[in-house]
Scaffold this active site. Sequence first.
Site, short mmCIF file in Angstrom:
data_model
loop_
_atom_site.label_atom_id
_atom_site.label_comp_id
_atom_site.label_asym_id
_atom_site.label_seq_id
_atom_site.Cartn_x
_atom_site.Cartn_y
_atom_site.Cartn_z
N ASP A 40 2.42 3.28 2.89
CA ASP A 40 1.41 4.29 2.57
C ASP A 40 2.02 5.57 2.01
O ASP A 40 1.74 5.96 0.89
CB ASP A 40 0.52 4.59 3.78
CG ASP A 40 -0.84 5.19 3.40
OD1 ASP A 40 -1.12 5.33 2.21
OD2 ASP A 40 -1.62 5.52 4.32
N GLU B 43 -11.11 4.55 6.68
CA GLU B 43 -9.95 5.24 7.28
C GLU B 43 -10.50 6.40 8.09
O GLU B 43 -10.52 7.55 7.67
CB GLU B 43 -8.98 5.74 6.19
CG GLU B 43 -7.67 6.26 6.79
CD GLU B 43 -6.69 6.76 5.74
OE1 GLU B 43 -7.04 6.78 4.55
OE2 GLU B 43 -5.57 7.13 6.13
N TRP C 280 0.70 13.86 3.48
CA TRP C 280 0.17 13.22 4.67
C TRP C 280 1.24 12.85 5.69
O TRP C 280 0.95 12.62 6.85
CB TRP C 280 -0.61 11.96 4.28
CG TRP C 280 -1.80 12.28 3.45
CD1 TRP C 280 -3.06 12.61 3.90
CD2 TRP C 280 -1.88 12.33 2.02
NE1 TRP C 280 -3.88 12.86 2.84
CE2 TRP C 280 -3.20 12.70 1.68
CE3 TRP C 280 -0.97 12.11 0.98
CZ2 TRP C 280 -3.62 12.85 0.35
CZ3 TRP C 280 -1.38 12.26 -0.33
CH2 TRP C 280 -2.70 12.62 -0.64
N GLN D 210 -9.50 9.31 -5.44
CA GLN D 210 -9.23 9.99 -4.16
C GLN D 210 -10.41 10.83 -3.65
O GLN D 210 -10.69 10.87 -2.46
CB GLN D 210 -8.00 10.90 -4.32
CG GLN D 210 -7.71 11.83 -3.17
CD GLN D 210 -7.04 11.15 -2.00
OE1 GLN D 210 -5.87 10.80 -2.04
NE2 GLN D 210 -7.79 10.96 -0.92
N HIS E 128 1.55 5.36 -2.15
CA HIS E 128 1.07 6.42 -3.06
C HIS E 128 2.27 7.02 -3.78
O HIS E 128 2.85 8.00 -3.31
CB HIS E 128 0.31 7.49 -2.28
CG HIS E 128 -0.96 6.98 -1.69
ND1 HIS E 128 -2.19 7.13 -2.30
CD2 HIS E 128 -1.18 6.29 -0.54
CE1 HIS E 128 -3.11 6.56 -1.55
NE2 HIS E 128 -2.54 6.04 -0.47
N HIS F 218 0.84 -1.20 0.00
CA HIS F 218 0.00 0.00 0.00
C HIS F 218 0.87 1.25 0.00
O HIS F 218 1.48 1.60 1.01
CB HIS F 218 -0.93 0.02 1.22
CG HIS F 218 -1.93 1.13 1.16
ND1 HIS F 218 -3.28 0.91 0.98
CD2 HIS F 218 -1.78 2.47 1.23
CE1 HIS F 218 -3.91 2.08 0.94
NE2 HIS F 218 -3.01 3.05 1.09
N HIS G 33 -9.31 1.90 -0.10
CA HIS G 33 -9.16 2.61 1.16
C HIS G 33 -10.52 2.47 1.83
O HIS G 33 -11.53 2.94 1.30
CB HIS G 33 -8.87 4.09 0.90
CG HIS G 33 -7.46 4.36 0.48
ND1 HIS G 33 -6.92 3.90 -0.69
CD2 HIS G 33 -6.47 5.05 1.11
CE1 HIS G 33 -5.65 4.30 -0.77
NE2 HIS G 33 -5.35 4.99 0.31
FE FE2 Z 1 -3.39 5.17 1.32
#
Ligand code: FE2
Length: 434
Positions: free
Chosen positions: A317, A221, A323, A160, A67, A65, A218
């Site tokens: 991630d 979350e 993030w 997203q 990005h 996982h 996802h």
């Molecule tokens: Fe993610």
Amino acid sequence: MDLIIRRAMLPPGAAPQYKEPVDIGIDIGIEAGRIVAVEPKLAASAREEIDAAGSLVTPPFVDPHFHMDATLSYGLPRVNASGTLLEGIALWGELKPDLTQEALIERALQYCDWAVARGLLAIRSHVDVCDPRLLAVEALVEVKRRVAPYLDLQLVAFPQDGVLRSPGAFENLKRSIAMGVDVVGGIPHFERTMADGAQSVRLLCEYAAEQGLRVDMHCDESDDPMSRHIETLAAETHRLGLHGRVTGSHLTSMHSMDNYYVSKLLPLMRESGVAAIANPLINITLQGRSDTYPKRRGMTRVPEMMAAGINVAFGHDCVMDPWYSLGSGDMLEVAHMGLHVAQMTGVDGMRACFDAVTVNAARILGLEGYGIAPGCAANLVLLDARDPVEAIRLRAARLAVVSRGKVVSRAPAARAALSLEGRPAQVDFKLHPD
Ligand code: FE2
């Protein structure tokens, strides 16, 4: 043979035909990109030999996982002041109009170099499909092609901003699959209502079933214990016969759910063969943000799911993006955090955390030929540690990384574990020069 690694210690269970521990270690013979022999005192010679001298040789790390479209963009166009998930999503929205394909490719390739140096040879990356230009999709499909000789990059079409909430997102998602993206993504908890979230799960699972694709959403979350899209995801998986091909990523709401409800949910996930991915570094950072004290940890119920027979892996991630400001592509750091947050400090638990960044993650990606046995792909990592628990404890140096039978990275012992900060492992960065 092309390459022999001699006197290797293997992870528990990796070569069950030999009684463990084999004091003298095991020799691994490699030819034409494949493992051709795994036995003590292999009577053969090779063009190149590596003496593991009793150190651990493992199949490569797998990040299930990530990005890659956002990685290494830290500070662009500004930093995340609150550190929250929602500001991160807003910040990514500010960055998107300024993205260029060249910059995306350059950052992604740089990350892949970091990954290789850390023995991370397979990555599942989500790619945002809500921008109608599909610029990030084009860029990552190109990156996938360029790194294919040494790294397995699997892409997930990730809406997203919500597949229903964002106009045109479903069409973009389908276009991205036609362009070479592998897996169907989703984000049900970000749709406008719970009902829309459930509808998005149905829509995306039906599309995946039609197309014969895997699914990785996802999912939940959130700290909201009533965010229960994982239930719909498991039920749809069962209804559509997608067993073993569907993954729920994050699942942080499960941390806060009612125990009785979870006692019903886990058997449903098991029955559907739905896998789970926790992202310990990010979950512990982003969840519980609206709590005062006590503050929730937010990571999903890892040991409980493992005990229920659900395949659970850990993902990185984010690395230096809207993030998360830190990270370096080190899956041992991910396992280390996961172990602590889940309090998996027994011997079996610690070993399970190593599996969560190797073999469990490989199963989620559906990697073929993953392992240490004759016939497997010759993708291996020699670690400066004797066993998986020591590897996690030390975040051990990757003394050698072998991809498709070739040594693609080397690092010196001991000091390498202390150095780097993202530099290629080949650089001998001496903290204390002699
Ligand atoms: Fe993610």
